[in-house]
Write an enzyme that holds these catalytic residues in place. Structure first.
Site, PDB file in Angstrom:
ATOM      1  N   GLY A   8       0.806  -1.218   0.000  1.00  0.00           N
ATOM      2  CA  GLY A   8       0.000   0.000   0.000  1.00  0.00           C
ATOM      3  C   GLY A   8       0.835   1.262   0.000  1.00  0.00           C
ATOM      4  O   GLY A   8       0.391   2.305   0.477  1.00  0.00           O
ATOM      5  N   ALA A  83      -1.919  -2.079   2.707  1.00  0.00           N
ATOM      6  CA  ALA A  83      -2.793  -2.228   1.543  1.00  0.00           C
ATOM      7  C   ALA A  83      -4.104  -2.916   1.926  1.00  0.00           C
ATOM      8  O   ALA A  83      -4.120  -3.888   2.675  1.00  0.00           O
ATOM      9  CB  ALA A  83      -2.083  -3.043   0.460  1.00  0.00           C
ATOM     10  N   ALA A  84      -5.201  -2.368   1.390  1.00  0.00           N
ATOM     11  CA  ALA A  84      -6.527  -2.946   1.631  1.00  0.00           C
ATOM     12  C   ALA A  84      -7.536  -2.234   0.753  1.00  0.00           C
ATOM     13  O   ALA A  84      -7.274  -1.143   0.242  1.00  0.00           O
ATOM     14  CB  ALA A  84      -6.928  -2.791   3.098  1.00  0.00           C
ATOM     15  N   SER A 127      -8.319  -1.040  12.256  1.00  0.00           N
ATOM     16  CA  SER A 127      -9.182   0.127  12.056  1.00  0.00           C
ATOM     17  C   SER A 127     -10.193   0.279  13.179  1.00  0.00           C
ATOM     18  O   SER A 127     -10.676  -0.706  13.739  1.00  0.00           O
ATOM     19  CB  SER A 127      -9.927  -0.023  10.725  1.00  0.00           C
ATOM     20  OG  SER A 127     -10.947   0.935  10.595  1.00  0.00           O
ATOM     21  N   GLU A 129     -13.089   0.997  12.645  1.00  0.00           N
ATOM     22  CA  GLU A 129     -14.341   0.433  12.138  1.00  0.00           C
ATOM     23  C   GLU A 129     -14.598  -0.964  12.705  1.00  0.00           C
ATOM     24  O   GLU A 129     -15.715  -1.476  12.611  1.00  0.00           O
ATOM     25  CB  GLU A 129     -14.315   0.381  10.613  1.00  0.00           C
ATOM     26  CG  GLU A 129     -14.375   1.744   9.931  1.00  0.00           C
ATOM     27  CD  GLU A 129     -15.757   2.379   9.984  1.00  0.00           C
ATOM     28  OE1 GLU A 129     -16.754   1.640  10.083  1.00  0.00           O
ATOM     29  OE2 GLU A 129     -15.829   3.622   9.941  1.00  0.00           O
ATOM     30  N   TYR A 151     -15.966  -4.233   5.427  1.00  0.00           N
ATOM     31  CA  TYR A 151     -14.632  -3.699   5.685  1.00  0.00           C
ATOM     32  C   TYR A 151     -14.241  -3.916   7.142  1.00  0.00           C
ATOM     33  O   TYR A 151     -13.150  -4.415   7.446  1.00  0.00           O
ATOM     34  CB  TYR A 151     -14.577  -2.215   5.347  1.00  0.00           C
ATOM     35  CG  TYR A 151     -13.306  -1.538   5.782  1.00  0.00           C
ATOM     36  CD1 TYR A 151     -12.114  -1.747   5.093  1.00  0.00           C
ATOM     37  CD2 TYR A 151     -13.280  -0.700   6.901  1.00  0.00           C
ATOM     38  CE1 TYR A 151     -10.933  -1.138   5.496  1.00  0.00           C
ATOM     39  CE2 TYR A 151     -12.111  -0.089   7.307  1.00  0.00           C
ATOM     40  CZ  TYR A 151     -10.944  -0.312   6.607  1.00  0.00           C
ATOM     41  OH  TYR A 151      -9.776   0.289   7.013  1.00  0.00           O
ATOM     42  N   LYS A 155     -11.243  -6.355   8.739  1.00  0.00           N
ATOM     43  CA  LYS A 155     -10.172  -5.855   9.599  1.00  0.00           C
ATOM     44  C   LYS A 155     -10.112  -6.626  10.921  1.00  0.00           C
ATOM     45  O   LYS A 155      -9.028  -6.845  11.477  1.00  0.00           O
ATOM     46  CB  LYS A 155     -10.348  -4.357   9.855  1.00  0.00           C
ATOM     47  CG  LYS A 155      -9.984  -3.488   8.662  1.00  0.00           C
ATOM     48  CD  LYS A 155      -8.512  -3.625   8.316  1.00  0.00           C
ATOM     49  CE  LYS A 155      -8.075  -2.735   7.192  1.00  0.00           C
ATOM     50  NZ  LYS A 155      -6.632  -2.810   6.895  1.00  0.00           N
ATOM     51  N   HIS A 181      -7.939   9.075   9.855  1.00  0.00           N
ATOM     52  CA  HIS A 181      -6.813   9.987   9.689  1.00  0.00           C
ATOM     53  C   HIS A 181      -6.799  10.469   8.248  1.00  0.00           C
ATOM     54  O   HIS A 181      -6.890   9.680   7.311  1.00  0.00           O
ATOM     55  CB  HIS A 181      -5.489   9.335  10.092  1.00  0.00           C
ATOM     56  CG  HIS A 181      -5.293   7.952   9.581  1.00  0.00           C
ATOM     57  ND1 HIS A 181      -6.015   6.865  10.022  1.00  0.00           N
ATOM     58  CD2 HIS A 181      -4.449   7.465   8.632  1.00  0.00           C
ATOM     59  CE1 HIS A 181      -5.628   5.779   9.407  1.00  0.00           C
ATOM     60  NE2 HIS A 181      -4.678   6.110   8.525  1.00  0.00           N
ATOM     61  N   ARG A 186      -5.551  12.252   0.890  1.00  0.00           N
ATOM     62  CA  ARG A 186      -6.678  11.344   1.041  1.00  0.00           C
ATOM     63  C   ARG A 186      -7.346  11.129  -0.321  1.00  0.00           C
ATOM     64  O   ARG A 186      -7.393  12.028  -1.157  1.00  0.00           O
ATOM     65  CB  ARG A 186      -7.687  11.956   2.018  1.00  0.00           C
ATOM     66  CG  ARG A 186      -8.782  11.013   2.484  1.00  0.00           C
ATOM     67  CD  ARG A 186      -8.224   9.774   3.098  1.00  0.00           C
ATOM     68  NE  ARG A 186      -9.000   9.298   4.247  1.00  0.00           N
ATOM     69  CZ  ARG A 186      -9.015   8.048   4.652  1.00  0.00           C
ATOM     70  NH1 ARG A 186      -8.331   7.117   3.987  1.00  0.00           N
ATOM     71  NH2 ARG A 186      -9.692   7.686   5.723  1.00  0.00           N
ATOM     72  N   LYS A 194     -13.778  14.549  -0.275  1.00  0.00           N
ATOM     73  CA  LYS A 194     -14.899  14.924  -1.129  1.00  0.00           C
ATOM     74  C   LYS A 194     -15.364  16.331  -0.789  1.00  0.00           C
ATOM     75  O   LYS A 194     -15.619  17.151  -1.680  1.00  0.00           O
ATOM     76  CB  LYS A 194     -16.065  13.933  -0.957  1.00  0.00           C
ATOM     77  CG  LYS A 194     -17.289  14.261  -1.801  1.00  0.00           C
ATOM     78  CD  LYS A 194     -18.378  13.224  -1.595  1.00  0.00           C
ATOM     79  CE  LYS A 194     -19.604  13.549  -2.443  1.00  0.00           C
ATOM     80  NZ  LYS A 194     -20.680  12.535  -2.261  1.00  0.00           N
TER      81      LYS A 194
END
Length: 323
Positions: A8, A83-84, A127, A129, A151, A155, A181, A186, A194
């Site tokens: 990654g 990487a993911a 993460s 999450e 996701y 993780k 982060h 990003r 966005k």
């Protein structure tokens, strides 16, 4: 000279980590797909300024033989597995590829290290999450996981794999449970970028609106440049362990949006459209971490404020926007 291997490396975290390791005198290797090497302008833009100092290895997380060959050849002192498939919203659209890429990719790297370079110190990018539907606030290393997306589930599996390789095979394997982060690097699909990129286009007269989903979701937002330093610190410890990395502050998407608009000198009400299609099927409403363990054991702390992060991202996108 120490050698580091980064999966990654072309991403936000990978690029900042590569810079940090180069500054510390490492020989830095990065795993990238061959298509990225063939199209550096579009796929390697985050590391373009340091390409001459890196050693890129063509491999794929989906191919164990390619990962094994890379690990055997490089024999890294440290391996950072970043990487993911990391865009949570996309994981609702394609659960199968998210689970396959993230779980098998982690397993491939761990297995290759165990067989071909067992002395390597390993870092896994876990993460916040994983906590999902949180059972306590703030969350610590002992908070129970309740992921709310493919996701997050992937993780948790990677975290358990890392812990198992540490306990069963004696690998120096640590996980960083990193909270959100951000940075000017990003990806544009993430809500923070966005917001700042679309605001810059509105400011330049190139767009007339910004569409968002849940503005009330709250996150613990830090700067990626500071978080990669925590990754490095974990692998400098005598004993491997798992650490929450966070600021300990929570802010809503609405706060991020309003602060970004204000910094650009615009009023959000004139441009904001709420789009129900952008709502997650299962939302994670509040994530806030307790990084006391990292502060005590790693001597790590964040210094860039939420306001400073938003300002840096807005200014970067305003500067980059077409005029």
């Amino acid at each position: 000279m120490k050698k580091a291997l980064i999966t990654g490396i072309t991403g936000q975290d990978g690029s900042y980590l590569a810079e940090l390791l180069l500054e510390k005198g490492y020989e830095v290797h990065g795993i990238v797909r061959r298509v990225a090497i063939e199209d550096p302008e579009h796929r390697l833009w985050r590391i373009k300024h340091i390409l001459k100092d890196l050693r890129l290895q063509a491999a794929s997380l989906e191919s164990f033989p390619s990962i094994y060959k890379t690990v055997r050849t490089v024999q890294p002192d440290e391996c950072y597995h970043l990487a993911a498939q990391s865009f949570v919203s996309y994981s609702f659209e394609d659960e199968f590829s998210t689970l396959n890429t993230n779980i098998n990719g982690t397993h491939h790297v761990l297995s290759a290290l165990r067989d071909a370079s067992p002395r390597t110190r390993f870092y896994f990018a876990a993460s916040s999450e994983m906590f999902g539907k949180v059972e306590e606030v703030p969350q610590t290393e002992t908070t129970r996981f309740h992921p709310r997306s493919a996701y997050g589930i992937s993780k948790v599996a990677g975290f358990d794999l890392t812990r198992n390789y540490r306990e069963a095979y004696g690998l120096h394997a640590s996980s960083g449970i990193l909270y959100n982060h951000e940075s000017p690097r990003r990806g544009f699909e993430f809500v923070t970028r966005k917001i700042t990129s679309r605001i810059s286009r509105i400011k330049r007269g190139l767009d007339k609106e910004i569409r968002l989903g849940n503005l009330d979701a709250k996150r613990d937002w830090g700067h990626a440049r500071e978080y990669v330093r925590a990754m490095w610190l974990m692998l400098q410890q005598d004993q491997p362990d798992d650490y929450v990395i966070s600021t300990g502050e929570t802010h809503s998407v609405r706060e991020f949006l309003e602060l970004a608009f204000r910094h650009a000198g615009l009023e959000p009400g004139k441009y904001l459209k709420i789009d129900p299609a952008l709502m997650r099927p299962a939302e994670v409403d509040l994530l806030i971490g307790d990084a006391s363990k990292a502060r005590k054991k790693l001597k790590w702390k964040n210094e860039i404020s939420f306001e400073g992060l938003v300002k840096e991202m807005v200014e970067n996108d305003l500067e980059a926007a077409p005029r």
